[in-house]
Design a protein around this motif. Structure first.
Motif, short mmCIF file in Angstrom:
data_model
loop_
_atom_site.label_atom_id
_atom_site.label_comp_id
_atom_site.label_asym_id
_atom_site.label_seq_id
_atom_site.Cartn_x
_atom_site.Cartn_y
_atom_site.Cartn_z
N ALA A 22 0.84 -1.21 0.00
CA ALA A 22 0.00 0.00 0.00
C ALA A 22 0.87 1.25 0.00
N ASN A 23 1.98 1.23 0.76
CA ASN A 23 2.88 2.40 0.77
C ASN A 23 3.51 2.64 -0.60
N LYS A 24 3.90 1.53 -1.28
CA LYS A 24 4.45 1.68 -2.62
C LYS A 24 3.43 2.30 -3.58
N ASN A 25 2.18 1.79 -3.48
CA ASN A 25 1.11 2.35 -4.34
C ASN A 25 0.89 3.81 -4.03
N ALA A 27 3.15 5.94 -2.95
CA ALA A 27 4.26 6.69 -3.55
C ALA A 27 4.04 6.89 -5.05
N LEU A 28 3.54 5.82 -5.72
CA LEU A 28 3.24 5.94 -7.15
C LEU A 28 2.16 6.99 -7.39
N GLN A 29 1.14 7.02 -6.54
CA GLN A 29 0.07 8.01 -6.70
C GLN A 29 0.59 9.42 -6.48
N ILE A 30 1.57 9.60 -5.53
CA ILE A 30 2.15 10.93 -5.31
C ILE A 30 2.90 11.38 -6.57
N ILE A 31 3.65 10.43 -7.19
CA ILE A 31 4.35 10.77 -8.45
C ILE A 31 3.34 11.15 -9.53
N GLU A 32 2.22 10.39 -9.59
CA GLU A 32 1.17 10.69 -10.58
C GLU A 32 0.58 12.07 -10.33
N ILE A 293 -8.08 -2.60 3.50
CA ILE A 293 -6.86 -1.91 3.05
C ILE A 293 -7.09 -1.28 1.68
N ILE A 294 -7.71 -2.07 0.75
CA ILE A 294 -7.98 -1.55 -0.60
C ILE A 294 -8.93 -0.36 -0.54
N ALA A 295 -9.97 -0.47 0.33
CA ALA A 295 -10.93 0.65 0.46
C ALA A 295 -10.23 1.90 0.97
N ASN A 296 -9.32 1.73 1.94
CA ASN A 296 -8.59 2.89 2.46
C ASN A 296 -7.71 3.52 1.39
N GLU A 297 -7.05 2.67 0.58
CA GLU A 297 -6.21 3.21 -0.49
C GLU A 297 -7.06 3.98 -1.51
N GLU A 298 -8.21 3.40 -1.86
CA GLU A 298 -9.08 4.07 -2.83
C GLU A 298 -9.63 5.37 -2.26
#
Length: 553
Positions: A22-25, A27-32, A293-298
């Motif tokens: 989730a942390n990696k995802n 970081a990717l979203q911050i780059i996006e 976890i997925i719901a929190n990420e979304e």
């Protein structure tokens, strides 16, 4: 029991790995997000460049108008020279009667002057050709200005789409929060059920221990019975009756032992089923944790998207404010100069102008007036988006009377009749609603039938929403229905939606003046009131506008 503890440790390791993922995802979203911000900066730079291009087009239009005025002056000079030449020719014809000896010289001079006059006529034709070319260029510049305005309208539509997407995102966020609460409740119930099953499993284990203890006790009893049987066999002659009793007791003990063995097997089978159910519930709990976890990420992603949309909305509002400033100052200042100079030419140089020159000055004044009206209408349209929306409980009679006061001269010129029926108090933005009523009444006056007195009817009804009935309500809530009806030229039914689009006209501007923005402003004001406006019309029978406003804002 140790197996269950080991399974929990494995679950914790899985949760840790999922958290890293989730942390990696994230970081990717911050780059996006940074990429989106860079794209937004580029889009803003393009918008600034387009605004500069629009200013250059306006400057070119001013230069073209100045050059047109210069060429008109040159044409006037040529015309004055032609008048002088004709006067001189007439004078020479009079002198010809008295000066017969100078006739040959006069004829030669006349021929020369005719050639000069022809040259002047050719130059006048060239000047007229160039003037037509410049008029075409001016129309091209006006077309470019219209395209720029259409692009602005498109950007406003894009802004509205972003606002609608923001509303949808908020709705989905609320739905997902509810789903997350449901998952959390299910997780709590699953944990409670797991604790209950662990207690049941412990009870079964205790019962199994008791059963094993009782079985050991019974085995000892069986050994005792066997010893007693040996003694009984030694005393067989003496204790036949006792042996029979002991044999019966042995049969009973064996039956009970068999029954207890079956019970022990049942308890073992129940323990296996309980362990399988416990493993299944652990898997379900893990799935629920993964879904959480997925719901929190979304949810985090949607919060960032909502922030992006809010930033885009702020930028769009700043663009509208910039456009309003340009329309109020940068565009109106050269327009005022055009109106001032053309007015001075018309007043101070009227006697010196030719008929064609007077015509051109009048056309210039009319075009400047039309452009002034267009800028004012565009400003009014932009203010419906940017002004503060403060709802006030207002008397609709007072709002209508204020609008009629603004149209007093037009009503007197048309000798119009205004019929007001059952107006009520309504929660509205007063100055916007007054502009709405004024635009609709002005529209009815403009499109009245020549020679026929306009008759306009304004009425209001309160509609109570009742979901238990089969009535088809326009709004699914309590609302007010306001009707404005006239007896004008009307329109065909196929244009009932087109008339609300910006710059859309059903008639030629020479026949019915205007910019095509009035009804667009009316629709925008109704949208600001969270309502709906529709139109119906018949040719030469009039038009009717129906407005639906929620009772509670």
């Amino acid at each position: 029991m140790p197996t269950v503890i080991t399974s929990k440790n494995d679950d914790e390791e899985n949760y840790s790995s999922q958290l890293l993922t989730a942390n990696k995802n994230l970081a990717l979203q911050i780059i996006e997000t940074k990429t989106r911000e860079a794209q937004l900066v580029i889009a803003n730079a393009k918008l600034v460049f387009q605004n500069k291009e629009k200013e250059n087009r306006a400057a070119e239009l001013v230069i073209a108008n100045q050059e047109l005025a210069f060429q008109n002056q040159e044409k006037q000079n040529l015309a004055e020279e032609l008048i002088v030449a004709n006067t001189q020719l007439e004078f020479q014809n009079n002198e010809k009667e008295d000066r017969a000896a100078e006739l040959i010289i006069a004829n030669q001079e006349l021929a020369y002057q005719n050639k000069e006059k022809q040259k002047r006529a050719e130059e006048l034709i060239v000047a007229n050709t160039e003037l037509k070319f410049q008029n075409i260029e001016k129309e091209n510049r006006a077309a470019e200005l219209i395209i720029a305005n259409q692009e602005l309208a498109y950007q406003n539509e894009e802004k509205q789409k972003r606002a609608e997407e923001l509303i949808v995102a908020n709705t989905e966020l609320k739905y997902q929060n509810k789903e997350k609460e449901k998952r959390a409740a299910e997780l709590i119930i699953a944990n409670q059920e797991l604790a209950f099953q662990n207690q049941e499993k412990q009870k079964r284990a205790e019962e199994l221990i008791v059963a094993n203890t009782e079985l050991g006790f019974q085995n000892k009893e069986k050994e005792k019975r066997a010893a007693e049987l040996i003694i009984a066999n030694l005393e067989l002659a003496y204790q036949n009756q006792e042996k029979q009793k002991r044999a019966e007791e042995l049969i009973v003990a064996n039956t009970e032992l068999e029954f207890q063995n079956k019970e022990k097997e049942k308890r073992a089978a129940e323990l296996i089923i309980a362990n399988e159910e416990l493993a299944y519930q652990n898997q379900e709990k893990q799935k629920r944790a993964e879904e959480l976890i997925i719901a929190n990420e979304e949810l985090e992603f949607q919060n960032k998207e909502k922030e992006k949309r809010a930033n885009e909305l702020l930028i769009a509002n700043k663009e509208i404010e910039s456009f309003t400033y340009i329309s109020s100052h940068d565009l109106q200042e050269p327009l005022r100069k055009i109106q001032s100079f053309s007015g001075r030419i018309f007043v101070e140089e009227y006697d010196n102008l030719s008929a064609m020159g007077k015509y051109y000055v009048e056309r210039t004044k009319l075009s400047a007036l039309h452009m002034q009206t267009l800028i004012n209408d565009l400003l009014a349209y932009s203010r419906t988006n940017t002004t503060q929306r403060k709802f006030v409980n207002s008397d609709l009679n007072q709002v209508v009377n204020e609008a009629l006061e603004m149209l007093k001269e037009e009503l007197q010129d048309k000798d119009a009749t205004i019929e007001i029926k059952d107006l009520c108090e309504i929660n509205i933005i007063p100055f916007q609603f007054r502009q709405l009523i004024q635009n609709l009444i002005s529209n009815s006056l403009k499109f009245s039938i020549p020679g026929k007195k306009p008759h306009i009817v304004i009425m209001c009804n309160f509609i109570k929403y009742d979901p238990t009935t089969a009535i088809d309500y326009i709004l699914k809530k309590d609302y007010y229905h306001i009707t404005i009806k006239d007896n004008g030229i009307g329109f065909e039914a196929e244009y009932k939606d087109k008339i609300f689009e910006i710059f859309q006209r059903l008639h030629d501007r020479k026949e019915y003046p205007g910019t095509g923005i009035g009804l667009t402003i009316a629709r925008k004001i109704i949208e600001n009131h969270h309502g709906l406006i529709t139109a119906e019309g018949k040719i030469n029978e009039g038009a009717q506008f129906d407005i639906y406003i929620p009772a509670q804002q």
